[in-house]
Design an enzyme around this catalytic site. Structure first.
Site, PDB file in Angstrom:
ATOM      1  N   ASP A  17       0.830  -1.210   0.000  1.00 48.88           N
ATOM      2  CA  ASP A  17       0.000   0.000   0.000  1.00 48.88           C
ATOM      3  C   ASP A  17       0.863   1.257   0.000  1.00 48.88           C
ATOM      4  O   ASP A  17       1.982   1.251   0.510  1.00 48.88           O
ATOM      5  CB  ASP A  17      -0.908  -0.032   1.241  1.00 48.88           C
ATOM      6  CG  ASP A  17      -2.092   0.906   1.097  1.00 48.88           C
ATOM      7  OD1 ASP A  17      -2.297   1.461  -0.007  1.00 48.88           O
ATOM      8  OD2 ASP A  17      -2.816   1.093   2.090  1.00 48.88           O
ATOM      9  N   ASN A  65     -10.241  -3.099  -7.027  1.00 46.87           N
ATOM     10  CA  ASN A  65      -9.415  -2.096  -7.713  1.00 46.87           C
ATOM     11  C   ASN A  65      -9.935  -1.720  -9.108  1.00 46.87           C
ATOM     12  O   ASN A  65      -9.506  -0.714  -9.676  1.00 46.87           O
ATOM     13  CB  ASN A  65      -7.957  -2.569  -7.835  1.00 46.87           C
ATOM     14  CG  ASN A  65      -7.182  -2.479  -6.540  1.00 46.87           C
ATOM     15  OD1 ASN A  65      -6.252  -3.245  -6.292  1.00 46.87           O
ATOM     16  ND2 ASN A  65      -7.540  -1.532  -5.674  1.00 46.87           N
TER      17      ASN A  65
HETATM   18  C1  FPP Z   1      -1.897   0.217  -3.385  1.00 45.13           C
HETATM   19  O1  FPP Z   1      -1.353   1.508  -3.345  1.00 45.13           O
HETATM   20  C2  FPP Z   1      -1.275  -0.529  -4.466  1.00 45.13           C
HETATM   21  C3  FPP Z   1      -1.935  -1.113  -5.489  1.00 45.13           C
HETATM   22  C4  FPP Z   1      -3.410  -1.089  -5.611  1.00 45.13           C
HETATM   23  C5  FPP Z   1      -1.246  -1.798  -6.572  1.00 45.13           C
HETATM   24  C6  FPP Z   1       0.039  -2.483  -6.250  1.00 45.13           C
HETATM   25  C7  FPP Z   1       0.781  -2.609  -7.514  1.00 45.13           C
HETATM   26  C8  FPP Z   1       2.115  -2.538  -7.664  1.00 45.13           C
HETATM   27  C9  FPP Z   1       3.037  -2.448  -6.535  1.00 45.13           C
HETATM   28  C10 FPP Z   1       2.784  -2.518  -9.004  1.00 45.13           C
HETATM   29  C11 FPP Z   1       2.415  -3.588  -9.967  1.00 45.13           C
HETATM   30  C12 FPP Z   1       2.605  -4.982  -9.485  1.00 45.13           C
HETATM   31  C13 FPP Z   1       3.446  -5.891 -10.020  1.00 45.13           C
HETATM   32  C14 FPP Z   1       3.437  -7.262  -9.480  1.00 45.13           C
HETATM   33  C15 FPP Z   1       4.381  -5.593 -11.103  1.00 45.13           C
HETATM   34  P1  FPP Z   1      -2.284   2.761  -3.548  1.00 45.13           P
HETATM   35  O2  FPP Z   1      -2.039   3.307  -4.900  1.00 45.13           O
HETATM   36  O3  FPP Z   1      -3.704   2.438  -3.213  1.00 45.13           O
HETATM   37  O4  FPP Z   1      -1.709   3.759  -2.507  1.00 45.13           O
HETATM   38  P2  FPP Z   1      -2.469   5.008  -1.854  1.00 45.13           P
HETATM   39  O5  FPP Z   1      -3.323   4.434  -0.769  1.00 45.13           O
HETATM   40  O6  FPP Z   1      -1.350   5.830  -1.362  1.00 45.13           O
HETATM   41  O7  FPP Z   1      -3.265   5.680  -2.929  1.00 45.13           O
END
Ligand code: FPP
Length: 240
Positions: A17, A65
């Site tokens: 996250d 998502n």
């Molecule tokens: C949450 O952070 C993260 C995600 C929904 C996606 C995770 C994806 C990756 C790390 C990259 C792609 C994966 C691979 C395996 C190559 P957020 O964006 O919700 O954070 P925030 O709460 O700060 O908005």
């Protein structure tokens, strides 16, 4: 095993996250945060394999998502393709078996095809299993398992916890010993609901792109200091 870790989790599950906030704090776009997050996936996979953690599960895209802006969803799937493009050969070489937890058939065609190819190519990997939770929801997984169990026509006396686990995406794998969530949120967000019944939880304010080797080691040290009792008393666990 390294001396600093008297014992390691057999299965480490991570909620990655904070990519968006990491980017915004630097005046960057959210997608830049996801790109930095994807780079960090490479770092953490490498270190977990080096340490000898046999199962690593990363929450890469939840079934919720899809509600994100289409451009962000597209960027995440594009990063996934890039990741597979650069990492599959290395995973094959290094004995890392790739698996997907979630509804692969609901993913876009290019990603579905690349994932199936990657799973096939790495299927013989024996050193580590890397589970990517993609289009994954914990409640959906439980309902799906119940449906599949009913379809298998099992008699009611065979409806046991152990048998049920055979119908989950994680079939044959140990439950997560340690669940890490980065970026300060204290939620499970529909992640591995059935499997995390006895997991240790570790929450850190560090955003996922900054959760590097040192932060991972800190989490593992915290885990090594936990006393896991699985419902027993401490005396029972100590054998006295
Ligand atoms: C949450 O952070 C993260 C995600 C929904 C996606 C995770 C994806 C990756 C790390 C990259 C792609 C994966 C691979 C395996 C190559 P957020 O964006 O919700 O954070 P925030 O709460 O700060 O908005």
């Amino acid at each position: 095993m390294e001396q600093q870790f008297p014992f390691l989790p057999r299965h480490l599950a991570i909620i990655m996250d904070g990519n968006g906030r990491w980017a915004q704090a630097r005046g960057l776009k959210r997608v830049d945060g996801h790109r930095a997050g994807a780079d960090n996936v490479r770092v953490i996979v490498t270190e977990c394999r080096r340490l000898g953690i046999p199962y690593l599960t990363l929450y890469a895209f939840s079934s919720e998502n899809w509600k994100r802006p289409p451009a962000e969803v597209a960027a995440l799937f594009s990063l996934l393709l890039d990741f597979l493009g650069t990492e599959v050969a290395r995973m094959e070489r290094e004995g890392i078996r790739l698996m997907v937890l979630g509804d692969v058939e609901g993913l876009p065609l290019a990603q579905r095809t690349a994932l199936k190819h990657a799973m096939k190519r790495t299927a013989q990997g024996r050193d580590m299993t890397l589970n990517l939770a993609l289009n994954y929801g914990g409640r959906e997984e439980i309902v799906r398992a119940a449906r599949r169990m009913a379809e298998a026509g099992l008699p009611p006396e065979q409806y046991t916890e152990a048998r049920f686990a055979d119908f989950l995406y994680t079939q044959g794998q140990p439950d997560p010993d340690l669940l890490v969530r980065t970026s300060g949120e204290l939620r499970l967000s529909n992640y591995l609901l059935y499997q995390c019944a006895y997991s240790e939880f570790y929450f850190t304010p560090v955003a996922w792109p900054d959760f590097g080797v040192d932060a991972l080691h800190e989490a593992l040290r915290a885990y090594a200091g936990r006393s896991r009792r699985f419902g027993q008393t401490q005396e029972q666990v100590n054998g006295c």
